[in-house]
Design a protein around this motif. Structure first.
Motif, PDB file in Angstrom:
ATOM      1  N   ALA A  69     -10.959   0.559  31.309  1.00  0.00           N
ATOM      2  CA  ALA A  69     -10.278   1.867  31.345  1.00  0.00           C
ATOM      3  C   ALA A  69      -8.821   1.336  31.676  1.00  0.00           C
ATOM      4  CB  ALA A  69     -10.828   3.324  32.394  1.00  0.00           C
ATOM      5  N   VAL A  70      -9.393   0.137  32.883  1.00  0.00           N
ATOM      6  CA  VAL A  70      -8.128  -0.345  33.855  1.00  0.00           C
ATOM      7  C   VAL A  70      -7.950  -1.537  32.564  1.00  0.00           C
ATOM      8  CG1 VAL A  70      -7.999  -1.497  35.857  1.00  0.00           C
ATOM      9  CG2 VAL A  70      -9.368  -0.185  36.666  1.00  0.00           C
ATOM     10  N   LEU A  71      -8.486  -2.118  32.215  1.00  0.00           N
ATOM     11  CA  LEU A  71      -7.794  -2.905  31.112  1.00  0.00           C
ATOM     12  C   LEU A  71      -6.799  -2.462  30.069  1.00  0.00           C
ATOM     13  CD1 LEU A  71      -8.301  -6.318  31.452  1.00  0.00           C
ATOM     14  CD2 LEU A  71      -9.747  -5.726  29.478  1.00  0.00           C
ATOM     15  N   LEU A  72      -6.683  -1.433  29.930  1.00  0.00           N
ATOM     16  CA  LEU A  72      -6.558   0.046  28.957  1.00  0.00           C
ATOM     17  C   LEU A  72      -5.307   0.601  29.551  1.00  0.00           C
ATOM     18  CD1 LEU A  72      -9.220   1.108  26.321  1.00  0.00           C
ATOM     19  CD2 LEU A  72      -8.197  -0.816  26.065  1.00  0.00           C
ATOM     20  N   THR A  73      -5.251   0.183  30.788  1.00  0.00           N
ATOM     21  CA  THR A  73      -3.589   0.524  31.172  1.00  0.00           C
ATOM     22  C   THR A  73      -2.870  -0.003  31.550  1.00  0.00           C
ATOM     23  OG1 THR A  73      -4.919   0.520  33.617  1.00  0.00           O
ATOM     24  CG2 THR A  73      -4.694   2.522  32.500  1.00  0.00           C
ATOM     25  N   THR A  74      -3.117  -1.936  31.235  1.00  0.00           N
ATOM     26  CA  THR A  74      -2.125  -3.225  30.927  1.00  0.00           C
ATOM     27  C   THR A  74      -1.657  -2.830  30.649  1.00  0.00           C
ATOM     28  OG1 THR A  74      -3.939  -4.476  30.658  1.00  0.00           O
ATOM     29  CG2 THR A  74      -3.965  -3.684  32.345  1.00  0.00           C
ATOM     30  N   PRO A  75      -0.341  -3.470  29.854  1.00  0.00           N
ATOM     31  CA  PRO A  75       0.716  -3.306  28.777  1.00  0.00           C
ATOM     32  C   PRO A  75       0.355  -4.103  27.505  1.00  0.00           C
ATOM     33  CG  PRO A  75       1.926  -4.204  30.167  1.00  0.00           C
ATOM     34  CD  PRO A  75       0.805  -4.176  31.156  1.00  0.00           C
ATOM     35  N   LEU A  76      -1.225  -4.865  27.931  1.00  0.00           N
ATOM     36  CA  LEU A  76      -2.426  -4.970  27.026  1.00  0.00           C
ATOM     37  C   LEU A  76      -2.273  -4.860  25.905  1.00  0.00           C
ATOM     38  CD1 LEU A  76      -4.400  -7.594  28.952  1.00  0.00           C
ATOM     39  CD2 LEU A  76      -2.513  -8.942  28.196  1.00  0.00           C
ATOM     40  N   ARG A 124      -7.321   1.790  21.090  1.00  0.00           N
ATOM     41  CA  ARG A 124      -6.740   2.275  21.244  1.00  0.00           C
ATOM     42  C   ARG A 124      -6.089   3.410  19.992  1.00  0.00           C
ATOM     43  NH1 ARG A 124      -2.990  -0.870  24.269  1.00  0.00           N
ATOM     44  NH2 ARG A 124      -4.070  -0.337  25.756  1.00  0.00           N
ATOM     45  N   GLN A 179      -4.473   5.479  19.352  1.00  0.00           N
ATOM     46  CA  GLN A 179      -2.873   6.396  19.400  1.00  0.00           C
ATOM     47  C   GLN A 179      -2.400   5.097  18.235  1.00  0.00           C
ATOM     48  OE1 GLN A 179      -4.566   5.815  21.966  1.00  0.00           O
ATOM     49  NE2 GLN A 179      -3.889   7.390  24.267  1.00  0.00           N
ATOM     50  N   ARG A 207      -1.807   6.578  15.241  1.00  0.00           N
ATOM     51  CA  ARG A 207      -1.074   8.406  15.214  1.00  0.00           C
ATOM     52  C   ARG A 207      -0.025   8.344  14.249  1.00  0.00           C
ATOM     53  NH1 ARG A 207       2.247   5.546  18.753  1.00  0.00           N
ATOM     54  NH2 ARG A 207       4.177   5.644  18.506  1.00  0.00           N
ATOM     55  N   ARG A 255      -9.328  11.458  14.471  1.00  0.00           N
ATOM     56  CA  ARG A 255      -9.423  10.913  16.171  1.00  0.00           C
ATOM     57  C   ARG A 255     -10.602  10.938  16.674  1.00  0.00           C
ATOM     58  NH1 ARG A 255      -4.644  13.805  19.411  1.00  0.00           N
ATOM     59  NH2 ARG A 255      -3.386  12.225  18.233  1.00  0.00           N
ATOM     60  N   GLU A 299     -11.894  10.227  22.723  1.00  0.00           N
ATOM     61  CA  GLU A 299     -11.986   8.471  23.784  1.00  0.00           C
ATOM     62  C   GLU A 299     -12.955   8.672  24.935  1.00  0.00           C
ATOM     63  OE1 GLU A 299      -9.285  10.672  23.424  1.00  0.00           O
ATOM     64  OE2 GLU A 299      -7.732  10.266  22.810  1.00  0.00           O
ATOM     65  N   ARG A 300     -12.856   9.576  25.954  1.00  0.00           N
ATOM     66  CA  ARG A 300     -13.614  10.208  26.536  1.00  0.00           C
ATOM     67  C   ARG A 300     -14.816   9.778  26.754  1.00  0.00           C
ATOM     68  NH1 ARG A 300     -14.701  16.421  28.003  1.00  0.00           N
ATOM     69  NH2 ARG A 300     -15.779  15.933  25.718  1.00  0.00           N
ATOM     70  N   GLN A 315     -14.495   5.125  26.826  1.00  0.00           N
ATOM     71  CA  GLN A 315     -13.490   4.561  28.440  1.00  0.00           C
ATOM     72  C   GLN A 315     -15.158   4.908  29.001  1.00  0.00           C
ATOM     73  OE1 GLN A 315     -10.418   6.233  27.846  1.00  0.00           O
ATOM     74  NE2 GLN A 315      -9.521   5.379  26.391  1.00  0.00           N
ATOM     75  N   LEU A 328      -4.757   7.281  28.410  1.00  0.00           N
ATOM     76  CA  LEU A 328      -5.746   6.024  27.628  1.00  0.00           C
ATOM     77  C   LEU A 328      -6.170   7.696  26.773  1.00  0.00           C
ATOM     78  CD1 LEU A 328      -7.796   5.654  31.448  1.00  0.00           C
ATOM     79  CD2 LEU A 328      -7.055   3.672  29.310  1.00  0.00           C
ATOM     80  N   ARG A 371       2.678   2.201  30.188  1.00  0.00           N
ATOM     81  CA  ARG A 371       1.904   1.871  31.383  1.00  0.00           C
ATOM     82  C   ARG A 371       2.199   0.781  31.870  1.00  0.00           C
ATOM     83  NH1 ARG A 371      -0.743   2.962  26.091  1.00  0.00           N
ATOM     84  NH2 ARG A 371      -0.091   0.385  24.928  1.00  0.00           N
ATOM     85  N   TYR A 410      -0.519  -8.515  33.689  1.00  0.00           N
ATOM     86  CA  TYR A 410       1.321  -7.836  33.679  1.00  0.00           C
ATOM     87  C   TYR A 410       2.719  -8.851  33.459  1.00  0.00           C
ATOM     88  CZ  TYR A 410      -1.252  -2.903  34.992  1.00  0.00           C
ATOM     89  OH  TYR A 410      -1.699  -1.728  34.765  1.00  0.00           O
TER      90      TYR A 410
END
Lengths: 265, 310
Positions: free
Chosen positions: A78-85, A246, A248, A251, A258, A261-262, A265, B50, B73, B102
């Motif tokens: 989850a944390v990795l997916l909140t980075t801009p990667l 992802r 999204q 989309r 869809r 996602e719950r 992650q 997410l 993000r 980042y």
């Protein structure tokens, strides 16, 4: 690569391959170092490269099959997916890191091939072609394993799927293809069997490798089907994996289902 | 800084977040409270991109969470309620790994990693493997990880959950100091007293709907709605009962050995009338005080009763 596992695997693998090479070479010259048999030396090279391909093919899923599902199970995804990667960036990074140790295994055994040169039979171009194909096979299996790992929710499932894929690539295509060819050789009129035998064998990395070393074995450019089929498979799984990581990203695609996602992650 | 417009999230027939409208100003420390399943984590997950909303819109740092998710993000530091850490990596390397994610320049990443490790009280754990840190230390390390790319918005989901009392106190100290950084912080918690200490504003969610949102002092005073009055006095039970039976705006009465405690919903003049009524009925009143509203009591009051039909 940071744990003790990496040096232990590399050392153990190199030692085993070195012992095997010396044994095969010794058998080749039958204890007389002055006796040069280039044809048999090439057999040593073929045996070594095929064996090495089988080993790395079955080792690769062990390093790659938990790449993304392991992140999910460790709760770091989850944390990795909140980075801009981007999902593609994450997948490619995982494929490269999973392949790195296997590529290292192949590189450390290169000096062993140079021993084969001493006795003739193999030329450097052949060795480089074999080495490049082995690297491609490792990257391919790593990519398929990483994508199974992304698509399935658990590492157990992704390991099963990855090993099923490798078994198909190495054993099933080889066994079925060779069997069909064997039958076709006895019933030469049966074009169907011969054709599908060739198709299956062209999907087998060992057969392609053997064909690189012995061009008369398979049809010219037989490796193109291998590369084409498995690259297409990777492409399809890649899209599903990006959607999994992802949703999204898709989309704008109308009517796409869809994912929840719950659960992922 | 963060705005939601009729934000909804449905999982099949279950509505996790139902037409949520929030406005969180820049630099505000905003708390979200609610029972389990109230929609706190889903809301924060949507802010962190997410989870995508089923309908409605949300903007974080001015960016649409659906259309401009990459910019969102880059603008946030997100700490999930349940998180893990990588094995065989030191605390400093852990922060530098995320700094790389980042694209923080190397020299800046090294400098910030050391600075934020000191900031969360882990300067002596730089070379310690992350999986060897205690849970409380890992949670403080996560705060440092959220700060490593200097985002304007922090989204912290239950940052102090699952900690022992000492770790909780240390974590509360870190969270209180976060205020000084001037960032917009959205955090959820079950521990209402902690949120009151740290937050400027609090939203109470109930079954995915916004039950209340206000600045903390306003919520605490809540003077126009409910107050708890503590009346110490002496009178037979029947007298108390007679005096309070006809009193208007008395919502709940708890009898105590030295008097009564009641929930009063009237105005200040009505409060005076209540006192006069007690005296007129023959109660000997020794003390008549308004107790500071307990946030937990307020929370229970706002989240009791049936939920509005969807």
């Amino acid at each position: 690569m940071r744990t003790l596992r990496a040096p232990v695997v590399v050392t153990g693998y190199f030692t085993a391959m070195a012992l095997l090479t010396f044994f095969l070479l010794y058998e080749n010259v039958q204890g007389q170092l002055s006796m040069f048999l280039p044809a048999r030396s090439e057999q040593v090279f073929v045996t070594l490269s095929l064996l090495q391909t089988v080993i790395v093919a079955f080792l690769t899923p062990a390093f790659a099959a938990g790449a993304i599902s392991g992140e999910r199970e460790r709760r770091t995804l989850a944390v990795l997916l909140t980075t801009p990667l981007s999902p593609a960036g994450i997948l490619i990074g995982k494929i490269l890191s999973s392949s790195a140790l296997l590529a290292l295994l192949l590189v450390v055994t290169l000096p062993l091939y140079s021993l084969v040169f001493l006795f003739g039979g193999a030329v450097p171009e052949e060795v480089m072609a074999v080495f490049a194909f082995q690297l491609f096979t490792v990257a391919l299996i790593a990519a398929l394993s990483v994508m199974w790992s992304t698509i399935s929710l658990r590492s157990g499932w992704s390991t099963i799927l990855s090993y099923t894929t490798v078994t198909w690539m190495v054993l099933i295509t080889g066994g079925l293809g060779y069997g069909l060819q064997w039958i076709a050789a006895r019933f030469p009129m049966d074009y169907f069997l011969s054709h599908w035998g060739k198709v299956l064998l062209s999907l087998n990395p060992l057969w392609i490798l053997a064909a690189i070393e012995n061009p008369g074995l398979a049809e010219r450019n037989g490796w193109l089907r291998f590369v084409g089929v498995y690259t297409a498979m990777c492409g399809i799984l890649f899209l599903v994996s990006v959607w999994r990581l992802r949703p999204q990203s898709f989309r704008l695609v109308p009517g796409i289902v869809r994912t929840d996602e719950r659960n992922y992650q | 800084m963060i705005e939601t417009q009729n934000l909804c999230k449905r999982y099949g027939k279950f509505t996790a977040v139902d037409h949520l409208n929030l406005q969180i100003r820049r630099g505000t420390v905003f708390g979200i409270v609610g029972e389990n399943g109230a929609g706190k984590t889903t809301t924060l997950s949507m802010f962190a991109t997410l989870t995508s909303p089923t309908s409605g819109r949300a903007y974080v740092n001015g960016y649409d969470i659906t259309e401009q998710s990459t910019e969102v993000r880059r603008s946030i530091g997100y700490m999930p309620d349940a998180f893990g850490v990588y094995d065989d990596i030191t605390a400093e390397e852990y922060l530098q790994f995320y700094a790389d994610c980042y694209r923080v320049p190397k020299h800046l990443a090294v400098q910030r990693a050391r600075e934020y490790l000191a900031w969360v009280g882990l300067e002596d754990k730089r070379e310690t493997y992350v999986n060897a840190l205690s849970r409380g230390m890992q949670q403080r390390l996560e705060i440092a990880r959220c700060l490593i790319h200097d985002p304007p918005v922090l989204i912290l989901d239950e940052p102090a959950s699952g900690l022992d009392p000492r770790s909780r106190i240390e974590m509360r100290s870190v969270l209180s100091r976060l205020r000084t950084l001037g960032k917009t912080i959205v955090m959820s918690s079950h521990i209402l007293h902690e949120l009151c200490e740290i937050c400027d504003e609090i939203a109470i969610l109930r079954a995915g709907q916004l039950a209340a949102v206000a600045a903390v002092p306003v919520l605490l005073n809540h003077s126009s709605a409910y107050r708890t009055l503590r009346i110490q006095g002496q009178a037979p039970y029947a007298v108390w009962e007679r005096a309070l039976a006809g009193a208007c705006q008395v919502r709940e009465v708890r009898y105590r050995p030295d008097g009564v405690e009641l929930v009063f919903a009237g105005s200040l003049p009505q409060q005076g009338e209540l006192l006069q009524r007690l005296l007129a009925e023959g109660v000997q009143v020794y003390q008549f005080v308004e107790q500071a509203t307990d946030i937990e009591e307020l929370f229970l009051r706002l989240t009791e009763g049936p939920v509005n039909s969807q």
